[in-house]
Design a protein around this motif. Structure first.
Motif, mmCIF file in Angstrom:
data_model
loop_
_atom_site.group_PDB
_atom_site.id
_atom_site.type_symbol
_atom_site.label_atom_id
_atom_site.label_comp_id
_atom_site.label_asym_id
_atom_site.label_seq_id
_atom_site.Cartn_x
_atom_site.Cartn_y
_atom_site.Cartn_z
ATOM 1 N N VAL A 244 0.953 -1.288 -0.035
ATOM 2 C CA VAL A 244 -0.079 -0.081 0.045
ATOM 3 C C VAL A 244 0.999 1.377 0.071
ATOM 4 O O VAL A 244 1.898 1.187 0.713
ATOM 5 C CB VAL A 244 -1.141 -0.002 1.359
ATOM 6 N N VAL A 245 0.409 2.155 -1.055
ATOM 7 C CA VAL A 245 1.343 3.414 -0.902
ATOM 8 C C VAL A 245 0.358 4.589 -0.538
ATOM 9 O O VAL A 245 -0.696 4.870 -1.107
ATOM 10 C CB VAL A 245 2.054 3.497 -2.220
ATOM 11 N N PHE A 246 0.936 5.477 0.457
ATOM 12 C CA PHE A 246 0.177 6.810 0.456
ATOM 13 C C PHE A 246 1.122 7.948 -0.221
ATOM 14 O O PHE A 246 2.085 7.845 -0.221
ATOM 15 C CB PHE A 246 0.286 7.239 2.078
ATOM 16 N N LYS A 247 0.273 8.668 -0.712
ATOM 17 C CA LYS A 247 0.629 10.132 -1.407
ATOM 18 C C LYS A 247 0.209 11.039 -0.434
ATOM 19 O O LYS A 247 -1.095 11.204 -0.278
ATOM 20 C CB LYS A 247 0.174 10.048 -2.613
ATOM 21 N N SER A 248 1.092 11.957 -0.075
ATOM 22 C CA SER A 248 0.865 13.096 0.801
ATOM 23 C C SER A 248 0.143 14.071 -0.353
ATOM 24 O O SER A 248 0.492 14.205 -1.447
ATOM 25 C CB SER A 248 1.836 13.565 1.586
ATOM 26 N N LYS A 249 -0.292 15.181 0.331
ATOM 27 C CA LYS A 249 -0.863 16.527 -0.326
ATOM 28 C C LYS A 249 0.406 17.007 -0.952
ATOM 29 O O LYS A 249 0.341 17.767 -1.888
ATOM 30 C CB LYS A 249 -1.486 17.378 0.523
ATOM 31 N N ALA A 250 1.517 17.007 -0.399
ATOM 32 C CA ALA A 250 2.714 17.414 -0.934
ATOM 33 C C ALA A 250 3.250 16.595 -2.027
ATOM 34 O O ALA A 250 4.473 17.116 -2.661
ATOM 35 C CB ALA A 250 3.873 17.835 0.315
ATOM 36 N N GLY A 251 2.869 15.648 -2.349
ATOM 37 C CA GLY A 251 3.292 14.676 -3.532
ATOM 38 C C GLY A 251 4.544 13.769 -3.010
ATOM 39 O O GLY A 251 5.166 13.162 -3.738
ATOM 40 N N LYS A 252 4.663 13.649 -1.661
ATOM 41 C CA LYS A 252 5.572 12.534 -1.298
ATOM 42 C C LYS A 252 4.795 10.853 -1.077
ATOM 43 O O LYS A 252 3.886 10.990 -0.724
ATOM 44 C CB LYS A 252 6.219 12.965 0.268
ATOM 45 N N TYR A 253 5.663 10.005 -1.666
ATOM 46 C CA TYR A 253 5.125 8.615 -1.622
ATOM 47 C C TYR A 253 5.672 8.027 -0.422
ATOM 48 O O TYR A 253 6.754 8.051 -0.174
ATOM 49 C CB TYR A 253 5.320 8.012 -2.773
ATOM 50 N N GLN A 254 5.008 7.144 0.452
ATOM 51 C CA GLN A 254 5.247 6.151 1.449
ATOM 52 C C GLN A 254 4.712 4.981 1.350
ATOM 53 O O GLN A 254 3.748 4.720 1.112
ATOM 54 C CB GLN A 254 5.032 6.742 2.689
ATOM 55 N N THR A 255 5.752 3.894 1.158
ATOM 56 C CA THR A 255 5.423 2.602 0.880
ATOM 57 C C THR A 255 5.394 1.663 2.093
ATOM 58 O O THR A 255 6.157 1.861 3.035
ATOM 59 C CB THR A 255 6.244 1.992 -0.187
ATOM 60 N N HIS A 256 4.275 0.927 2.179
ATOM 61 C CA HIS A 256 3.995 0.175 3.314
ATOM 62 C C HIS A 256 3.633 -1.073 2.953
ATOM 63 O O HIS A 256 3.080 -1.459 1.742
ATOM 64 C CB HIS A 256 2.782 0.712 4.343
ATOM 65 N N GLN A 257 3.408 -2.084 4.096
ATOM 66 C CA GLN A 257 2.931 -3.511 4.085
ATOM 67 C C GLN A 257 1.546 -3.424 4.440
ATOM 68 O O GLN A 257 0.999 -2.838 5.467
ATOM 69 C CB GLN A 257 3.622 -4.460 4.890
ATOM 70 N N PHE A 258 0.456 -4.192 3.730
ATOM 71 C CA PHE A 258 -0.805 -4.259 4.305
ATOM 72 C C PHE A 258 -1.435 -5.665 4.180
ATOM 73 O O PHE A 258 -1.091 -6.473 3.531
ATOM 74 C CB PHE A 258 -1.674 -3.448 3.580
ATOM 75 N N GLU A 259 -2.253 -6.038 4.926
ATOM 76 C CA GLU A 259 -3.049 -7.395 4.903
ATOM 77 C C GLU A 259 -4.432 -6.993 5.262
ATOM 78 O O GLU A 259 -4.985 -6.227 6.038
ATOM 79 C CB GLU A 259 -2.564 -8.365 5.855
ATOM 80 N N VAL A 260 -5.317 -7.883 4.493
ATOM 81 C CA VAL A 260 -6.727 -7.667 4.603
ATOM 82 C C VAL A 260 -7.500 -8.964 4.870
ATOM 83 O O VAL A 260 -7.014 -9.921 4.452
ATOM 84 C CB VAL A 260 -7.497 -7.116 3.335
ATOM 85 N N ASP A 261 -8.426 -8.785 6.121
ATOM 86 C CA ASP A 261 -9.135 -9.989 6.472
ATOM 87 C C ASP A 261 -10.697 -9.818 5.775
ATOM 88 O O ASP A 261 -11.466 -8.987 6.399
ATOM 89 C CB ASP A 261 -9.373 -10.439 7.840
#
Length: 125
Positions: free
Chosen positions: A55-72
């Motif tokens: 999962v990747v978050f994009k901030s309002k300033a355009g910065k990207y942060q990559t994370h791990q996710f899992e869904v049940d």
């Protein structure tokens, strides 16, 4: 030889990395509750189609942060961790409600506390 290499690359990119979830896609953050968390919350959330668990978050300033996710999907639980491919420091744990092009994610997001992100799926191009 070249055809084999191309075939393996295509397979790895399109099938090997896949672990589809109902959340896969690009989601714009339409609103945040409480509104005081809106400035520090992501503007866009990408549940990556070809990168299982990313999962990747994009901030309002355009910065990207990559994370791990899992869904049940059975219990409607969503968990996220700080770094992709690891379950190190937990970033988020909560629930989700998904209906069509709308997704509500409710839980505790690190550094923001309890919140609800109201997300709208971008149409596929």
């Amino acid at each position: 030889m070249l055809a084999t290499a191309c075939g393996v690359t295509y397979w790895a990119a399109n099938y090997n990395n896949r672990n589809p979830t109902e959340l896969d896609g690009v989601w714009d953050v339409a609103s945040v509750d409480p509104p005081s968390a809106a400035d520090r919350s992501p503007a866009v959330v990408f549940f990556e189609y070809n990168r299982a668990g990313m999962v990747v978050f994009k901030s309002k300033a355009g910065k990207y942060q990559t994370h791990q996710f899992e869904v049940d999907s059975n219990q409607h639980i969503l968990r996220m961790w700080q770094r992709w491919l690891t379950q190190d420091r937990q970033l988020f744990e909560g629930s989700f409600a998904h209906a069509g092009s709308q997704l509500d994610v409710t839980g505790r997001l690190e550094n923001l506390g309890e919140l609800t992100l109201h997300l709208i799926r971008r149409p596929n191009r």
